[in-house]
Write an enzyme that holds these catalytic residues in place. Structure first.
Site, mmCIF file in Angstrom:
data_model
loop_
_atom_site.group_PDB
_atom_site.id
_atom_site.type_symbol
_atom_site.label_atom_id
_atom_site.label_comp_id
_atom_site.label_asym_id
_atom_site.label_seq_id
_atom_site.Cartn_x
_atom_site.Cartn_y
_atom_site.Cartn_z
ATOM 1 N N LYS A 143 -12.818 4.787 3.357
ATOM 2 C CA LYS A 143 -11.041 3.533 2.941
ATOM 3 C C LYS A 143 -12.423 2.268 1.865
ATOM 4 C CE LYS A 143 -6.471 1.508 2.608
ATOM 5 N NZ LYS A 143 -5.685 1.437 3.084
ATOM 6 N N GLU A 180 -7.656 7.299 10.922
ATOM 7 C CA GLU A 180 -7.348 7.892 11.996
ATOM 8 C C GLU A 180 -6.650 8.675 11.776
ATOM 9 O OE1 GLU A 180 -8.829 2.876 13.515
ATOM 10 O OE2 GLU A 180 -7.016 4.348 11.300
ATOM 11 N N TYR A 187 -17.030 26.263 1.188
ATOM 12 C CA TYR A 187 -17.171 25.415 1.551
ATOM 13 C C TYR A 187 -16.021 24.615 0.023
ATOM 14 C CZ TYR A 187 -20.939 26.178 -1.630
ATOM 15 O OH TYR A 187 -22.037 26.816 -2.556
ATOM 16 N N GLU A 208 0.538 -1.112 0.234
ATOM 17 C CA GLU A 208 -0.147 -0.158 -0.239
ATOM 18 C C GLU A 208 1.016 1.462 -0.235
ATOM 19 O OE1 GLU A 208 -3.921 -0.937 2.219
ATOM 20 O OE2 GLU A 208 -2.448 -1.478 3.932
#
Length: 123
Positions: free
Chosen positions: A103, A78, A58, A26
């Site tokens: 994810k 996290e 935004y 990864e």
């Protein structure tokens, strides 16, 4: 008379490609994360005046988040959530927000995995 508000500005489905994961394979590829944000913002001044300068921009929030996430490497979603919360609170003076980081490719037999955090500005 001052009216109490619990207004929110939402950004949903913000998709960012980044290097994310704990496994060696990864660490050398890009994967998609999907972010959803709910941010406390008093929309009343902008709503009453129709003045864009009084809004939480935004577009700028989305750009800043995209730049942060895309430019860095992370092991954990996290960590992404914490960094995004810090950025939005510090750069845009949002007093409270909820950040969801998904994810979708994390588990082959699941549609999605995600974390949700809520953070507020310390006074």
């Amino acid at each position: 008379m001052k009216i109490a508000t619990k207004d929110r500005v939402l950004i949903e489905g913000l998709t960012v490609s980044t290097t994310i994961g704990v496994y060696d394979w990864e660490k050398n590829i890009k994967q998609q994360l999907v972010l959803d944000l709910e941010m406390a913002w008093n929309n009343q001044p902008a709503g009453n005046s129709d003045d864009v300068a009084l809004c939480l921009d935004y577009f700028k929030v989305s750009q800043a988040i995209t730049n942060l996430v895309a430019a860095n490497k992370f092991e954990l979603i996290e960590c992404v959530a914490e960094r995004v919360a810090e950025l939005v609170i510090q750069q845009f003076a949002v007093t409270w927000l909820r950040v969801k980081v998904s994810k979708p490719s994390a588990i082959t037999n699941a549609t999605n995995v995600a974390v949700v955090i809520e953070r507020s500005m310390h006074n």
